[in-house]
Design a protein around this motif. Structure first.
Motif, PDB file in Angstrom:
ATOM      1  N   ARG A 149       0.645  -1.354  -0.092  1.00  0.00           N
ATOM      2  CA  ARG A 149      -0.011  -0.043   0.135  1.00  0.00           C
ATOM      3  C   ARG A 149       0.865   1.393  -0.108  1.00  0.00           C
ATOM      4  O   ARG A 149       0.462   2.245  -0.681  1.00  0.00           O
ATOM      5  N   MET A 150       1.817   1.132   1.033  1.00  0.00           N
ATOM      6  CA  MET A 150       2.842   2.431   0.770  1.00  0.00           C
ATOM      7  C   MET A 150       3.618   2.652  -0.609  1.00  0.00           C
ATOM      8  O   MET A 150       3.477   3.895  -1.064  1.00  0.00           O
ATOM      9  N   HIS A 195       1.093   3.954  -2.832  1.00  0.00           N
ATOM     10  CA  HIS A 195       0.778   5.408  -2.668  1.00  0.00           C
ATOM     11  C   HIS A 195       2.029   6.423  -3.125  1.00  0.00           C
ATOM     12  O   HIS A 195       1.751   7.602  -3.840  1.00  0.00           O
ATOM     13  N   LEU A 196       3.092   6.140  -2.713  1.00  0.00           N
ATOM     14  CA  LEU A 196       4.532   6.789  -2.937  1.00  0.00           C
ATOM     15  C   LEU A 196       4.302   7.077  -4.618  1.00  0.00           C
ATOM     16  O   LEU A 196       4.653   8.046  -4.976  1.00  0.00           O
ATOM     17  N   ASP A 243       2.374  10.369  -4.358  1.00  0.00           N
ATOM     18  CA  ASP A 243       3.593  11.469  -3.678  1.00  0.00           C
ATOM     19  C   ASP A 243       4.986  11.136  -4.013  1.00  0.00           C
ATOM     20  O   ASP A 243       5.688  10.623  -3.181  1.00  0.00           O
ATOM     21  N   LEU A 289      11.884  11.294   1.018  1.00  0.00           N
ATOM     22  CA  LEU A 289      12.181  10.652   2.285  1.00  0.00           C
ATOM     23  C   LEU A 289      13.545   9.779   1.721  1.00  0.00           C
ATOM     24  O   LEU A 289      14.210   9.597   2.663  1.00  0.00           O
ATOM     25  N   LEU A 306       9.206  10.623   6.959  1.00  0.00           N
ATOM     26  CA  LEU A 306       8.664   9.335   7.047  1.00  0.00           C
ATOM     27  C   LEU A 306       6.844   9.474   7.281  1.00  0.00           C
ATOM     28  O   LEU A 306       6.326   8.568   6.783  1.00  0.00           O
ATOM     29  N   CYS A 360       5.268  10.803   5.055  1.00  0.00           N
ATOM     30  CA  CYS A 360       4.638  10.823   3.661  1.00  0.00           C
ATOM     31  C   CYS A 360       3.900   9.344   3.623  1.00  0.00           C
ATOM     32  O   CYS A 360       3.127   9.180   2.743  1.00  0.00           O
ATOM     33  N   LEU A 361       4.436   8.361   4.468  1.00  0.00           N
ATOM     34  CA  LEU A 361       3.973   7.115   4.188  1.00  0.00           C
ATOM     35  C   LEU A 361       2.385   7.176   4.712  1.00  0.00           C
ATOM     36  O   LEU A 361       2.090   7.627   5.866  1.00  0.00           O
ATOM     37  N   PRO A 362       1.472   6.254   3.996  1.00  0.00           N
ATOM     38  CA  PRO A 362       0.114   6.207   4.441  1.00  0.00           C
ATOM     39  C   PRO A 362       0.007   5.619   5.760  1.00  0.00           C
ATOM     40  O   PRO A 362       0.824   4.797   5.845  1.00  0.00           O
ATOM     41  N   VAL A 367       1.126   6.425   8.658  1.00  0.00           N
ATOM     42  CA  VAL A 367       2.139   6.831   9.751  1.00  0.00           C
ATOM     43  C   VAL A 367       2.154   8.358  10.377  1.00  0.00           C
ATOM     44  O   VAL A 367       2.140   9.181   9.687  1.00  0.00           O
TER      45      VAL A 367
END
Ligand SMILES: [Zn+2]
Ligand SMILES: [Zn+2]
Lengths: 198, 198
Positions: free
Chosen positions: A27-28, A31-32, A36, A43, B14, B16-18, B20
């Protein structure tokens, strides 16, 4: 149907983060890459920079960009008391109480044999050396009042008292099982005030 | 007492991670710097590489390192059916059923006005163009049977039928509110088999 190799590698790499399993790593990554890319880029840079410049203070062992951290270098603190905490966040909480003007030592953990965290992992040799600098008169143990924090305090106390260091423990002003990070400043200040000999 | 700037920046990055928040970003940063510098380094590289090489397939819109992804480029699939899914994971689940031999289109999301996800964010112009390539005879909507997935199917159906494309919807074989990613292959295969006209 294959996932692109670089995407697989990113998902795998995200799993180095604590508490992140395969599903949330996927999922991360989605998303990135999808929503994003700027955040992902920031990051990556932040990781590179932190890896390059963040190390541990030679005196107090907390995270620091300098060999000696600003607090240890300030000269404005009482060198005769050394407060031992588990984590940098605990030190910050303690500072917010304004109940302590001495120096700190940050273990960066607590004894936890099941997780492979022994005396070496919490830097007890460094602490022993630090406590014997000739200025420190009292070591105040401010580890958590959890099972592991108590065991750590007990172990450190045994070790330091063997070398003739005076040791105290912050008073139990906290609820059983409580963690310093989650206690209000007033309670913590009182615990500091009422510290007792061990 | 200050946190080193580069550590603060890592904690911030960090986030920016969903999923978090500040606490878990702090915990992650400590963990990486203290216990997994190798993992942090790998993560930074993986982010850089993925950002450079991962884009979207020009045909099916899934993540791909090539302009046309291996599946779309294979020539081994039935070009007359186009299955529309929300996410790459849904496509993988569908493939595991072996119930479908056609092509895919991945929306990379679902309509969600409250989150600012409108028709543009789920690439409906690209889908419209894709569905009108002259080979596609049927578009199968395999969005989730959630409120948002249903709304998306309805919207896509209205759009495509205006342009004379034949549209079907995978059968409701799944429980209400169910997500394709969490359904067993048998149920999903049946839903594919029993797809109905819209
Ligand atoms: Zn220091
Ligand atoms: Zn493709």
């Amino acid at each position: 149907m294959q996932t692109p190799a670089s995407l697989d590698q990113l998902i795998e790499a995200l799993r180095c983060l604590p508490g992140v399993g395969p599903k949330s790593a996927t999922r991360m990554a989605y998303h990135l890459l999808q929503r994003d890319r700027k955040g992902a880029n920031t990051l990556a840079s932040a990781l590179d920079t932190a890896l390059q410049v963040v190390s541990h203070c030679q005196l107090c062992n907390t995270f620091s960009e300098q060999p000696i951290c600003p607090m240890c270098a300030s000269g404005a603190r009482d060198s005769s008391t050394l407060c031992v905490v588990e984590m940098p966040t605990d030190m910050m909480m303690m500072e917010q109480t304004h109940a302590f003007q001495g120096m700190y030592f940050v273990l960066m953990g607590r004894l936890s044999p099941l997780d492979g965290i022994g005396p070496k992992e919490i830097h007890l040799e460094k602490l022993l050396k630090r406590a014997q600098d000739g200025l420190v008169k009292e070591v105040i143990l401010a580890t958590n009042y959890t099972v592991e924090g108590e065991a750590t305090a007990h172990y450190v106390s045994e070790l330091l008292s063997k070398h003739g260091v005076k040791i105290t423990r912050i008073a139990r002003g906290m609820p059983m099982g409580g963690e310093i990070e989650h206690v209000d400043a007033g309670t913590l200040a009182q615990a500091m005030m009422e510290r007792r000999g061990l």
